[in-house]
Write an enzyme that holds these catalytic residues in place. Structure first.
Site, PDB file in Angstrom:
ATOM      1  N   ASP A   1      55.004  18.821  34.312  1.00  0.00           N
ATOM      2  CA  ASP A   1      54.508  20.109  33.861  1.00  0.00           C
ATOM      3  C   ASP A   1      53.901  19.921  32.487  1.00  0.00           C
ATOM      4  O   ASP A   1      54.456  19.221  31.647  1.00  0.00           O
ATOM      5  CB  ASP A   1      55.671  21.101  33.774  1.00  0.00           C
ATOM      6  CG  ASP A   1      55.828  21.843  35.075  1.00  0.00           C
ATOM      7  OD1 ASP A   1      54.803  22.054  35.747  1.00  0.00           O
ATOM      8  OD2 ASP A   1      56.965  22.183  35.434  1.00  0.00           O
TER       9      ASP A   1
ATOM     10  N   ASP B   1      59.556  26.312  41.969  1.00  0.00           N
ATOM     11  CA  ASP B   1      59.454  24.853  42.040  1.00  0.00           C
ATOM     12  C   ASP B   1      60.258  24.294  43.213  1.00  0.00           C
ATOM     13  O   ASP B   1      60.087  23.139  43.586  1.00  0.00           O
ATOM     14  CB  ASP B   1      59.997  24.210  40.763  1.00  0.00           C
ATOM     15  CG  ASP B   1      59.054  24.389  39.588  1.00  0.00           C
ATOM     16  OD1 ASP B   1      57.840  24.448  39.840  1.00  0.00           O
ATOM     17  OD2 ASP B   1      59.532  24.466  38.452  1.00  0.00           O
TER      18      ASP B   1
ATOM     19  N   ARG C   1      46.914  42.288  31.077  1.00  0.00           N
ATOM     20  CA  ARG C   1      46.783  40.935  30.520  1.00  0.00           C
ATOM     21  C   ARG C   1      46.333  40.989  29.046  1.00  0.00           C
ATOM     22  O   ARG C   1      45.497  40.214  28.606  1.00  0.00           O
ATOM     23  CB  ARG C   1      45.844  40.078  31.357  1.00  0.00           C
ATOM     24  CG  ARG C   1      46.474  39.697  32.695  1.00  0.00           C
ATOM     25  CD  ARG C   1      45.610  38.750  33.460  1.00  0.00           C
ATOM     26  NE  ARG C   1      44.379  39.414  33.875  1.00  0.00           N
ATOM     27  CZ  ARG C   1      43.209  38.802  33.951  1.00  0.00           C
ATOM     28  NH1 ARG C   1      43.107  37.542  33.642  1.00  0.00           N
ATOM     29  NH2 ARG C   1      42.150  39.449  34.337  1.00  0.00           N
TER      30      ARG C   1
ATOM     31  N   GLU D   1      53.456  32.301  20.438  1.00  0.00           N
ATOM     32  CA  GLU D   1      52.002  32.371  20.231  1.00  0.00           C
ATOM     33  C   GLU D   1      51.673  33.483  19.248  1.00  0.00           C
ATOM     34  O   GLU D   1      50.878  33.310  18.329  1.00  0.00           O
ATOM     35  CB  GLU D   1      51.289  32.614  21.560  1.00  0.00           C
ATOM     36  CG  GLU D   1      51.378  31.423  22.488  1.00  0.00           C
ATOM     37  CD  GLU D   1      50.835  31.750  23.875  1.00  0.00           C
ATOM     38  OE1 GLU D   1      50.164  32.784  24.034  1.00  0.00           O
ATOM     39  OE2 GLU D   1      51.093  30.944  24.779  1.00  0.00           O
TER      40      GLU D   1
END
Lengths: 600, 690
Positions: free
Chosen positions: B315, B530, B390, B356
């Site tokens: 990843d 996953d 978003r 972020e």
């Protein structure tokens, strides 16, 4: 070593390797059904043959079916050879009116020729009719060699194919091996041999008057067959003169060609290629000894071509050449050294213009030291077994190398097909150990070597190895076994060890000296040959089947390369160490003890 | 209670004592028969013991003192092999005991229904079954493995991971799995039990660590077959030697046949006892090394397969790059002051607690001296990020400041009657091409500019990847980024390939594609999404912080939840195979010297000239045989540390590794015993014991 010795070895390998490549590529075309010139000529014959036999050449077989076909075909061949020998007295083409062969000898010979061993407990010219020689033995010379080639081809397909259930068609492989490879090569070689004076005739044996008569004493017998004694109790003798000699003849050239090419080695005459009608000239000798290794060498190239990586074939061939050159040179050197006992007596054994020097006992003056020792090592390296000199008369070390070459498992060139599949088994074992050493599940030619392959490979290595030792142990512990020995001391032991090494590894070479045409040896060696052939073929084909099913792993940086000098060295190391460790005690009690004893 | 699985010294006294005890217990032939090589040695030991007692009667084939010494050393050989195995096992058991201490009987609050306020009954954790739901409050132990279905809590998982920092466990998402034996520190959770007692993760861990469930791995079985084959060959060599020598005595007319004692000695020296004795220790130690790396292997097969990995799926986030992207530049639209952009960007990020968002605030402060403001005192309303919009941002005094993906902001701006400037479009493209992420900032209908967010490649990762390349392993970066960004990061990090815009399906397909090409694929994962890919991969490392589904699908669990651990795992797997391979080679190579010691000794009475083979110049035939047997036993003991630590692995090409190992263990294996046997011979001759 004389300059001539070195020159002969260089010349031999030079021509051999020169011819191996084109022949190898040709054979790859034969097995891969790619066009070649001969199939246009003989193609119709092949197709008619298939139709007559009800064979569908496109039908693919799984490994079990393939194995069954191999075994069935060989069993039928064995039975035919046995019956022809037993019944030859009443069958045609028997100008000498030779009687049927004894059951134990017939069994031994049937197994011997079907297994491509061609051990001969009998003398050809005094035992076998022309019909037996041609139909029984001659046919087996072709198909037993072809059987080895089919098994190899199946194994190579196992490497080449992936995620497949089948490994080819036995009848297709058998037919093509015989029709396109063995027959044309034999035809060429027999014509060349005839040009050198090898006989090829159906006429009966010739009686010729001797230019100089000789005589010998025989005991005079009474009516009941007992010896007549004179007054003082000594046997009465009379002189018998020899004025005539029987010259055996026969269709020899055609037999000799295939016996050399097919790693058979069963001579037409008792003394094999030491006989002037089998091997008359230095050129015929060169051609015959070249033929011994020709197909086994070329098959390495074929293998490389078929798995799409010619380097792999060259690597195996290199390993074979390196080992043989070393042992051949040592053998030539040992023989050229001569007999240490003679040296101690002041006998001149050095090579000069007037004599080849060295140990010439049991060797033909036509061939000398070099060509006798080259032949001895080539014929034992390949599972051929034909001789042009008597190995029993070699110096102890000179005899050790041929014996050891057989004990290595007949993988240094080895039999036609069988040598390379044996070598591939060793490569699998070497790859396994080397692969672990680099920290990866071992893989060879993109196929993972796992439990099943190891089980079968170990079985192959084990069976022949065990046969030699167990057979020798039984022979030296029984009266019947010991009775056959001609020489006392360690040499007698060598004779027995040599016989079982030869039979179990399907070589057929004889140390001579040992009287092997007895019920004990015919049976024991027959069993050894049988197990040594088929109990190896079955696991090899099982590996072929298992490999074909596997996926192909693409090679990467972490993959162990199997074409490099390093791997070649590692492979040689594995072969030599397994061979040395398995047979060191036996060799120590035989040739090594004898060698150390004869040293001044 | 920290049970951090620490590295222990090889020969810790308590461990050695326990191992010594076990080595005697393992003399039981029923146990030995599992290892054919050592079983043969034990049979030889018993036989020579019998011969010794027979020799006491005065009719023995050799002096009793000699037979006794041989016999004693043969028993020692078996004991040394047992000791190696026990040592490896005991080290594992010590760790298992530590784990077991955490698995106590816990009183659990079983809920009648899977609702937080349902009726509670007190039951023992051993009575809990799959599907039961329990309520776990602060200060409680989680009674069993399960999944959080309600609530959120901080949990101390140090019992399992050794990591004392608490982790958050909450219902839904990828952090819903809890492990039995861990401690809830705050709040409460409702857990649905997913494992019956005895089947829980901890139980499996304990049984793996103890080696109780240790099955032989495929390569180990294949090697076992080879070793058994060699043992049979050498057994035959020695058995047939008796008739050979009897015959030779007759043929030579002198000497005496080889004695059984010497034959047994020869046999034990020839069969591959070195590797045979150490083989199971190597396997156990391999698992042990995994545990020391804080990785629990669910099967030995997975450890072995790790060495074969051809392709590594990694990843991007957390493995190749630091988990979070950071703002590195503000690029204003034409006619906009960069400071105004920075101000708006900071405003939009003030309430954004993601790393972020924090980095935007930090950058604005660092580059333009804009101090942090308190969003509440400003009276601003935070608009959090949602999957629909978003975007995130603030509403402040009628201003609507937003930051988000270019297309989302474009839609937002156009809806408000603004236009999306063309220079912004080219700035966005440029940033994406460089592998960075553009965030467009808008104030109402006006686009101010772009924040450049950059992935920070982890230090040293590039070197790791080039090592992997040398090992022949391809690295593939998995990322949700667009292909452009992915390509740039891939180039910067030095991976061989990348999968951009990855979804669970594309991941699964990528694995299948490589597997169809015959490659072995390894991957790490933590999320439930996953799980399918983990189940498909040959070597699947699940993060311990991951979901139960991921852990079930993986065959290795990394307790540290460190995605780069995969590289270490591959090395451990390779080491395991290499140790087996090199010791096999060493073992076989040793035989050559042993022949030179024993053969002349065995045959010298029959053919005195064979004394020439005694190239080591060993004192007497008996001292020669004894020296070889002693060497054979001692070499096992000397190699125990190597077997347990493993052969050193360096990331070099296969050819180089083979050359090095063949030289050290092959050629070395040929030479060392010549010196060792000679040395032992000198010592025992000086001591006068033979």
């Amino acid at each position: 070593m004389t300059a001539n010795n070195i020159l002969q070895i260089v010349l031999y390998f030079g021509v051999l390797l020169l011819l191996a490549k084109p022949l190898g590529l040709y054979m790859a075309r034969v097995y891969e059904s790619r066009p070649f010139v001969l199939d246009r000529v003989l193609g119709p014959v092949e197709r008619i043959f298939y139709r007559l036999c009800g064979i569908c050449p496109e039908e693919e077989m799984g490994w079990k079916k393939y194995t069954f076909a191999v075994l069935l075909f060989n069993a039928a061949g064995m039975l035919a050879v046995y019956l022809l020998q037993r019944l030859q007295g009443v069958l045609p083409l028997n100008p000498q009116r030779l009687p049927g062969v004894s059951p134990d000898s017939a069994f031994n010979t049937a197994v011997s020729f079907a297994t491509n061993t061609n051990w001969q407990g009998y003398g050809g010219e005094t035992t076998m009719s022309y019909l037996t020689q041609m139909v029984a033995l001659g046919v087996q010379n072709f198909v037993s060699a072809a059987t080895g080639m089919t098994v190899l081809t199946a194994l190579v397909r196992g490497f080449k194919r992936h995620s497949a259930d089948t490994i080819g068609n036995f009848w297709f492989d058998l037919t093509r091996s015989t029709l396109y490879i063995l027959m044309p090569l034999s035809l060429i070689l027999s014509l060349l041999l005839v040009s050198q004076g090898v006989v090829q005739t159906f006429s009966e044996y010739k009686n010729v008057s001797l230019t100089r008569t000789s005589s010998y004493d025989t005991t005079k017998l009474d009516d009941r067959g007992g010896p007549i004694n004179d007054a003082s109790g000594n046997a009465v003798t009379e002189k018998t003169g020899i004025k005539e000699q029987v010259i055996p003849l026969g269709p020899a050239a055609s037999q000799i060609a295939i016996k050399q090419l097919g790693a058979n080695g069963g001579g037409f005459f008792n003394v094999n290629s030491a006989h002037p009608f089998e091997n008359p000239t230095p050129l015929s000798n060169f051609l015959e000894v070249l033929a011994v290794l020709l197909i086994p060498a070329a098959l390495c190239i074929t293998f490389g071509k078929m798995v799409d990586d010619q380097r792999q074939g060259r690597a195996l061939l290199s390993a074979m050449v390196i080992v043989l050159v070393a042992l051949m040179t040592l053998c030539v050197w040992s023989e050229q050294q001569g007999n240490p006992r003679f040296t101690a007596m002041g006998v001149d054994q050095t090579a000069s213009d007037s004599q080849p020097g060295g140990n010439m006992e049991g060797k033909d003056a036509r061939f000398g030291i070099a060509n006798s020792a080259i032949w001895a090592t080539a014929t034992t390296a390949a599972a051929n077994g034909s001789v042009n000199s008597m190995h029993d008369s070699f110096t102890p070390l000179g005899g050790l190398y041929p014996m050891w070459l057989m004990q290595l498992g007949e993988v240094i060139f080895g039999g036609v097909g069988s040598g390379l599949y044996g070598m591939l088994i060793f490569a699998i074992i070497a790859v396994f150990v080397a692969g672990l050493m680099v920290g990866r599940t071992p893989e060879y030619l993109g196929k993972k070597i796992e439990m099943f392959e190891m089980k079968m490979s170990v079985l192959v290595a084990l069976i022949v190895n065990a046969l030699v030792k167990a057979g020798t142990a039984i022979a030296v512990s029984t009266k019947a076994g010991v009775a056959g020995i001609a020489n006392p001391g360690p040499h007698g032991f060598s004779e027995i060890l040599y016989a079982f090494s030869s039979a179990s590894n399907n070589n057929g070479s004889s140390f001579a000296g040992l009287s092997a045409n007895t019920v004990f040896y015919n049976t024991a060696l027959g069993i050894a040959m049988f197990i040594g052939r088929y109990w190896v073929i079955i696991p090899v084909l099982a590996i072929a089947g298992s490999l074909a099913k596997k996926k192909r792993v693409p090679a990467g940086l972490g993959t162990l390369p199997t074409h490099t000098p390093l791997f070649i060295g590692f492979l040689i190391g594995v072969i030599l160490i397994v061979g040395a460790l398995s047979f060191a005690p036996g060799l120590a009690l035989g040739p090594v003890a004898e060698h150390l004893m004869t040293r001044p | 209670m920290s049970t951090k699985l620490k590295k222990k010294s090889l020969f810790e006294p308590t461990i050695v004592r326990r191992a010594l005890r076990d080595s005697f217990r393992k003399l039981n032939p029923v146990y030995q028969i599992k290892n054919p090589v050592m079983f043969v040695v034990e049979a030889g030991s018993i036989l020579t013991t019998v011969l010794f007692f027979y020799a006491l009667s005065g009719k023995g084939e050799e002096p009793p003192g000699f037979i006794l010494q041989i016999s004693a050393w043969l028993w020692t050989t078996v004991l040394f092999a047992n000791f190696a195995e026990s040592l490896a096992e005991v080290r594992g058991k010590a760790q298992a005991d530590a784990l077991r201490r955490t698995r106590r009987d816990i009183m659990a609050r079983r809920l009648a229904e899977p609702e937080p306020d349902a009726d509670v009954t007190q039951v023992s954790s051993s009575q809990l079954r799959k599907g039961d739901t329990v309520l776990v409050k602060a200060g409680d132990m989680v009674p069993g493995d399960g999944e959080v279905i309600f609530g959120i809590a901080s949990v101390n998982e140090s019992a399992v991971t050794g990591e004392s920092a608490p982790v958050i466990r909450e219902s839904g998402g990828d952090r819903s799995a809890v492990t039995g034996g861990t401690l809830v520190l705050s709040d409460w959770i409702v857990v649905r039990i997913t494992a019956n007692p005895g089947e829980a993760f901890l139980d499996r861990m304990i049984s793996m660590v103890e080696g109780a469930k240790r099955q032989k791995t495929p390569n180990e079985i294949a090697l076992d077959i080879l070793l058994a084959g060699l043992t049979i060959i050498f057994l035959l060599v020695t058995v047939t030697l008796l008739p050979f020598s009897i015959f030779s005595v007759q043929a030579a007319g002198q000497g005496s046949p080889v004695t059984i004692t010497v034959l047994v000695s020869l046999m034990v020296c020839l069969i591959p006892t070195t590797i045979g004795g150490l083989l199971s220790a190597i396997g156990i130690a391999g698992m042990d090394r995994m545990i020391q790396a804080n990785v629990i292997a669910m099967s030995g097969r997975a450890v072995e397969a790790a060495g074969d990995v051809d392709v590594l799926l990694l990843d991007k986030t957390g493995t190749i790059t630091l988990g979070d992207r950071q703002a590195v530049a503000f690029i204003p639209s034409a006619g906009v002051d960069v400071k105004a952009l920075a101000d708006a960007a900071q405003l939009a990020s003030l309430a954004d607690e993601t790393p972020e968002g924090r980095s935007v605030v930090v950058l604005a402060k660092k580059e333009y001296g804009l101090r942090e403001r308190d969003i509440h005192s400003l009276g601003a309303v935070f608009i959090p990020f949602s999957a629909q919009t978003r975007m995130s941002g603030v509403n402040l005094n009628g201003r609507e400041v937003r930051k988000g993906a270019a297309d989302a902001v474009e839609e937002y701006v156009v809806k408000r009657g603004g236009t999306f400037p063309t220079d912004i479009r080219s700035i966005v493209d440029d940033i994406a091409k460089k592998g960075a992420t553009p965030l467009v900032v808008a104030d109402g209908p006006k686009v101010l500019g772009v924040i450049q967010l950059k992935d920070i490649i982890k230090g040293g990762i590039r070197e790791r990847f080039s090592e992997m390349r040398n090992m022949g392993i391809r690295t593939i970066m998995i990322t949700g980024d667009n292909p452009l960004t992915a390509a740039a990061i891939a180039a910067e990090a030095g991976v061989d390939d990348f999968l951009a815009e990855a979804t669970p399906e594309t991941k699964l397909n990528l694995i299948r594609e490589h597997q169809a090409g015959g490659r072995l694929v390894a991957m790490t994962g933590d999320g439930t999404n996953d799980a399918p890919a983990l189940a498909q991969a040959d070597v699947a490392v699940a993060m311990n912080t991951g979901t139960q589904a991921a852990k079930e699908a993986g065959n290795l669990v990394d307790l540290d939840s460190n995605p780069t651990k995969l590289i270490e795992i591959v090395e451990i797997g390779k080491q395991l195979l290499m140790t087996r391979g090199t010791l096999t080679t060493f073992s076989i190579a040793n035989d050559v010297a042993k022949y030179f010691a024993i053969l002349p000794a065995a045959f010298i009475s029959i053919y005195p000239s064979l004394g020439a083979l005694n190239i080591m110049g060993l004192a007497t035939p008996r001292s020669a045989v004894l020296s070889a047997v002693i060497f054979n036993a001692l070499v096992i003991l000397f190699l125990v540390p190597l077997a347990l630590r493993g052969v050193k692995y360096r990331p070099l090409g296969a050819e180089v590794v083979l050359r090095n190992n063949a030289l050290i263990y092959g050629v070395g294996g040929l030479i060392v015993p010549f010196m060792g046997i000679k040395l032992i011979d000198m010592i025992i001759t000086a001591m006068g014991i033979v």
